[in-house]
Motif scaffolding. Structure first.
Motif, PDB file in Angstrom:
ATOM      1  N   THR A 340       0.822  -1.106  -0.100  1.00  0.00           N
ATOM      2  CA  THR A 340       0.005  -0.033   0.044  1.00  0.00           C
ATOM      3  C   THR A 340       0.929   1.357  -0.274  1.00  0.00           C
ATOM      4  OG1 THR A 340      -0.248   0.021   2.384  1.00  0.00           O
ATOM      5  CG2 THR A 340      -1.671  -1.225   1.329  1.00  0.00           C
ATOM      6  N   ASP A 341       0.247   2.279  -0.520  1.00  0.00           N
ATOM      7  CA  ASP A 341       1.003   3.659  -0.250  1.00  0.00           C
ATOM      8  C   ASP A 341       0.615   4.028   1.130  1.00  0.00           C
ATOM      9  OD1 ASP A 341      -1.917   4.912  -0.034  1.00  0.00           O
ATOM     10  OD2 ASP A 341      -1.558   5.085  -2.342  1.00  0.00           O
ATOM     11  N   THR A 342       1.152   5.454   1.257  1.00  0.00           N
ATOM     12  CA  THR A 342       1.270   5.688   2.742  1.00  0.00           C
ATOM     13  C   THR A 342      -0.170   6.144   3.338  1.00  0.00           C
ATOM     14  OG1 THR A 342       1.511   8.291   1.923  1.00  0.00           O
ATOM     15  CG2 THR A 342       3.474   6.812   2.709  1.00  0.00           C
ATOM     16  N   ALA A 343      -1.502   6.181   2.594  1.00  0.00           N
ATOM     17  CA  ALA A 343      -2.712   6.476   2.809  1.00  0.00           C
ATOM     18  C   ALA A 343      -3.346   5.287   2.887  1.00  0.00           C
ATOM     19  CB  ALA A 343      -3.140   7.378   1.678  1.00  0.00           C
ATOM     20  N   GLY A 344      -2.711   4.129   2.461  1.00  0.00           N
ATOM     21  CA  GLY A 344      -3.406   2.788   2.400  1.00  0.00           C
ATOM     22  C   GLY A 344      -3.978   2.366   1.149  1.00  0.00           C
ATOM     23  N   GLY A 345      -3.796   3.156   0.241  1.00  0.00           N
ATOM     24  CA  GLY A 345      -4.451   2.736  -0.994  1.00  0.00           C
ATOM     25  C   GLY A 345      -3.382   1.756  -1.821  1.00  0.00           C
ATOM     26  N   ILE A 346      -3.850   0.945  -2.693  1.00  0.00           N
ATOM     27  CA  ILE A 346      -3.197  -0.336  -3.396  1.00  0.00           C
ATOM     28  C   ILE A 346      -3.071   0.092  -4.971  1.00  0.00           C
ATOM     29  CG2 ILE A 346      -3.986  -1.955  -1.771  1.00  0.00           C
ATOM     30  CD1 ILE A 346      -5.959  -2.839  -3.550  1.00  0.00           C
ATOM     31  N   GLU A 347      -3.731   0.938  -5.636  1.00  0.00           N
ATOM     32  CA  GLU A 347      -3.615   1.102  -6.769  1.00  0.00           C
ATOM     33  C   GLU A 347      -2.160   1.605  -7.123  1.00  0.00           C
ATOM     34  OE1 GLU A 347      -7.811   0.773  -6.517  1.00  0.00           O
ATOM     35  OE2 GLU A 347      -6.527   1.768  -5.455  1.00  0.00           O
ATOM     36  N   ALA A 348      -1.685   1.345  -8.291  1.00  0.00           N
ATOM     37  CA  ALA A 348      -0.049   1.245  -8.657  1.00  0.00           C
ATOM     38  C   ALA A 348       0.757   0.806  -7.943  1.00  0.00           C
ATOM     39  CB  ALA A 348      -0.181   3.304  -8.852  1.00  0.00           C
ATOM     40  N   GLN A 349       0.408   0.159  -7.004  1.00  0.00           N
ATOM     41  CA  GLN A 349       1.618  -0.837  -6.208  1.00  0.00           C
ATOM     42  C   GLN A 349       1.774  -2.005  -6.846  1.00  0.00           C
ATOM     43  OE1 GLN A 349       2.633   0.884  -3.269  1.00  0.00           O
ATOM     44  NE2 GLN A 349       1.618   2.429  -4.249  1.00  0.00           N
ATOM     45  N   PRO A 350       2.905  -2.518  -6.602  1.00  0.00           N
ATOM     46  CA  PRO A 350       3.305  -3.643  -7.157  1.00  0.00           C
ATOM     47  C   PRO A 350       2.635  -5.178  -6.866  1.00  0.00           C
ATOM     48  CG  PRO A 350       5.025  -3.187  -5.573  1.00  0.00           C
ATOM     49  CD  PRO A 350       3.861  -1.862  -5.547  1.00  0.00           C
ATOM     50  N   VAL A 351       2.464  -5.874  -7.792  1.00  0.00           N
ATOM     51  CA  VAL A 351       1.548  -7.130  -7.536  1.00  0.00           C
ATOM     52  C   VAL A 351       2.689  -7.921  -7.319  1.00  0.00           C
ATOM     53  CG1 VAL A 351       0.286  -9.011  -8.464  1.00  0.00           C
ATOM     54  CG2 VAL A 351      -0.400  -6.545  -9.024  1.00  0.00           C
ATOM     55  N   CYS A 352       2.706  -8.864  -6.299  1.00  0.00           N
ATOM     56  CA  CYS A 352       3.522  -9.824  -5.957  1.00  0.00           C
ATOM     57  C   CYS A 352       3.660 -10.759  -6.999  1.00  0.00           C
ATOM     58  CB  CYS A 352       3.302 -10.802  -4.396  1.00  0.00           C
ATOM     59  SG  CYS A 352       4.384 -12.106  -3.911  1.00  0.00           S
ATOM     60  N   ARG A 353       5.119 -11.253  -7.188  1.00  0.00           N
ATOM     61  CA  ARG A 353       5.366 -12.034  -8.365  1.00  0.00           C
ATOM     62  C   ARG A 353       5.161 -13.413  -8.201  1.00  0.00           C
ATOM     63  NH1 ARG A 353      11.075 -10.587 -10.444  1.00  0.00           N
ATOM     64  NH2 ARG A 353      10.510 -11.661 -12.254  1.00  0.00           N
ATOM     65  N   ARG A 354       4.680 -13.846  -7.010  1.00  0.00           N
ATOM     66  CA  ARG A 354       4.176 -15.007  -6.548  1.00  0.00           C
ATOM     67  C   ARG A 354       2.819 -15.353  -6.517  1.00  0.00           C
ATOM     68  NH1 ARG A 354       9.566 -15.661  -7.183  1.00  0.00           N
ATOM     69  NH2 ARG A 354      10.875 -14.883  -5.759  1.00  0.00           N
ATOM     70  N   TRP A 355       1.889 -14.201  -6.801  1.00  0.00           N
ATOM     71  CA  TRP A 355       0.645 -14.392  -6.481  1.00  0.00           C
ATOM     72  C   TRP A 355       0.151 -14.901  -8.177  1.00  0.00           C
ATOM     73  CZ3 TRP A 355      -1.546  -9.101  -4.318  1.00  0.00           C
ATOM     74  CH2 TRP A 355      -1.171  -9.246  -2.850  1.00  0.00           C
TER      75      TRP A 355
END
Length: 500
Positions: A340-355
């Motif tokens: 997450t970013d500092t505000a708790g958002g998940i957009e534009a954050q990297p997806v785990c490459r194991r998922w």
């Protein structure tokens, strides 16, 4: 008399009929026993008339009382005057110190139109004030928490969807037909026309003057997308959305708009019955919802997320990503550890490459259902991933391990381990890699699209774009449409407002 009488519109209609009767304010005042200054305040929307006064004025002008209380402006000029008055009264513009401009008869139509457009730009800009990176992140994080706190389920939006389905005569089972869609649009005062010359990057254009919604021809816009485009265009009216006061409200309205479209295309009653039966058979599947209601896989997955916690007692997560391995859209109320970013958002954050959202890219069945289990610090999760064939979207739907028992593809043997959001999981090089390659690598990245997004002040067409005007001019009906006042039709039970 209407209880929701708008004083500005009433005033313009009063002035219109007074001038049509060839009367001055003083002459009308003599007929109704009221001083001219009082009538002037009525015409300028500064006083609210009592019902008996409306009847007296109508009789003096030789018109029906409904001619004065009709909610529509009497002319395009009057509509512009009303818009300018309302915009100048917007409290969000108070700090700008703009001088008041009275829309007097001496103010030319072209100048009036320009002023209205300038105020629209100012209000749109202020609506998204604070939408720099920090403000946008804060707002996005707040909307995530708002949706998660509700388990992904918006009961008030569901009520609006039920009302619209009643209007369309839809039973709640099976796909929404073209006839159903036309009935909903007609109820809201619109007819739909497919055109071959739709503007690039535009989903639809609504001509409120003639009650028309233009969408791309079916060979340009697939049926599933066309239904969604029309419903999202109308959603603001169904939900009573007004201009957003800030970026958080803007983002929340977008969530509600998308939610309403899916709730109409995948009605709660039919979907819950189908999902409950599938759960009882331990055969839950996103694909079945997709096929039963003729929607995209992504919409089907979001709809299951909406309904799963509220009606099935299952917490979920959903990731929409692309081959750049970042989150485009996402949601979780099952404890999965997103970055997450500092505000708790998940957009534009990297997806785990194991998922599954990333491992599917190396899978031989990438365009089939890709199921896997993933062990994480917060527990083991089961997920199914689907690559949309007609656009670069990867949709991953998942649940905690204990809920996997209800899903069709639970017997998969694929299993991975993730420690994300720990960067050492899959983002940082191993110590051995760093020792071998540091100082010996150069990377050339594709930056054009990112630079355009950062630099362009108006990358996509909006209501002030000349191409939009050209489109509606090309397709303007020769005669006025019978749907000449969109939004004034009665709204079905469950709706929050009669229109935006």
């Amino acid at each position: 008399m209407r209880t929701d009488l708008d004083t500005l519109t009433f005033g313009r209609r009063l002035r219109h009929h007074r001038k049509a009767a060839g009367l001055t304010l003083a002459e009308l005042g003599e007929r109704v026993g009221r001083p001219a200054p009082y009538l002037s305040m009525l015409e300028n929307g500064k006083r609210r008339p009592r019902p008996p006064q409306v009847v007296e004025l109508a009789e003096a002008l030789g018109v029906d009382a409904t001619d004065l209380t009709d909610p529509g402006a009497p002319s395009r000029r009057a509509q512009l005057e009303i818009e300018l008055e309302r915009m100048q009264a917007d409290p969000r513009l108070a700090d700008l110190g703009l001088p008041y401009v009275r829309p007097s008869p001496s103010l030319g139509d072209e100048i009036l139109h320009t002023l209205v457009d300038l105020y629209k730009v100012a209000i749109d800009g202020l609506a998204l004030s604070g939408s720099g990176r920090s403000g946008l992140r804060q707002a996005n994080g707040a909307v995530h928490r708002w949706l998660t706190d509700r388990g992904g389920y918006l009961s008030d939006v569901e009520a609006v969807a039920r009302g619209m389905l009643q209007v369309a005569g839809h039973s709640g089972t099976g796909p929404l037909s073209s006839r159903n869609l036309l009935d909903i649009a007609s109820h809201l005062g619109f007819e739909i026309e497919a055109v071959e010359d739709m503007i690039g990057g535009v989903r639809s254009v609504a001509d409120t003057a003639h009650g028309r919604i233009y969408i791309a021809q079916r060979n340009e816009l697939r049926t599933r997308q066309a239904r969604k485009a029309v419903l999202q265009t109308l959603a603001g009216r169904m939900l009573g959305h007004g201009p957003p006061a800030n970026v958080e409200e803007y983002l929340r309205q977008r969530v509600e708009t998308a939610y309403l479209a899916s709730a109409i295309l995948i009605p709660q009653s039919g979907a819950v019955d189908r999902l409950a039966a599938a759960k009882a058979d331990r055969d839950l599947s996103i694909e079945d919802v997709k096929e039963a209601f003729y929607v995209s896989y992504e919409m089907a997955a979001w709809r299951v997320v909406n309904l799963a916690t509220e009606h099935l007692g299952i917490t979920t997560h959903l990731v929409v990503s692309d081959d750049s391995e970042v989150v485009i859209k996402g949601y979780a109320n099952d404890g999965l550890g997103f970055a997450t970013d500092t505000a708790g958002g998940i957009e534009a954050q990297p997806v785990c490459r194991r998922w599954g959202a990333v491992t599917v890219l190396a899978s031989p069945d990438r365009f089939d259902v890709h199921a896997q289990y993933t062990d994480t610090p917060s527990g083991t999760y089961f997920c199914v991933t689907h690559v949309e064939p007609d656009r670069p979207y990867i949709v991953t739907f998942g649940v905690p391990f204990e809920s996997a028992q209800w899903f069709r593809h639970r017997h998969t043997q694929r299993r991975h381990r993730s420690t994300c959001p720990d960067p050492a999981c899959c983002r940082r090089p191993t110590p051995e890699q760093a020792a071998r390659w540091d100082g010996h690598l150069e990377v050339s990245v594709r930056t054009q699209e990112r630079l355009l997004g950062l630099l362009a002040s108006d990358l996509y067409p909006n209501r002030s774009d000349r191409r939009v005007y050209d489109l509606v001019e090309r397709h303007r009906p020769e005669t006025e449409s019978r749907f000449n006042r969109p939004g004034t039709a009665s709204v079905p039970p469950g709706s929050r407002s009669a229109g935006a």
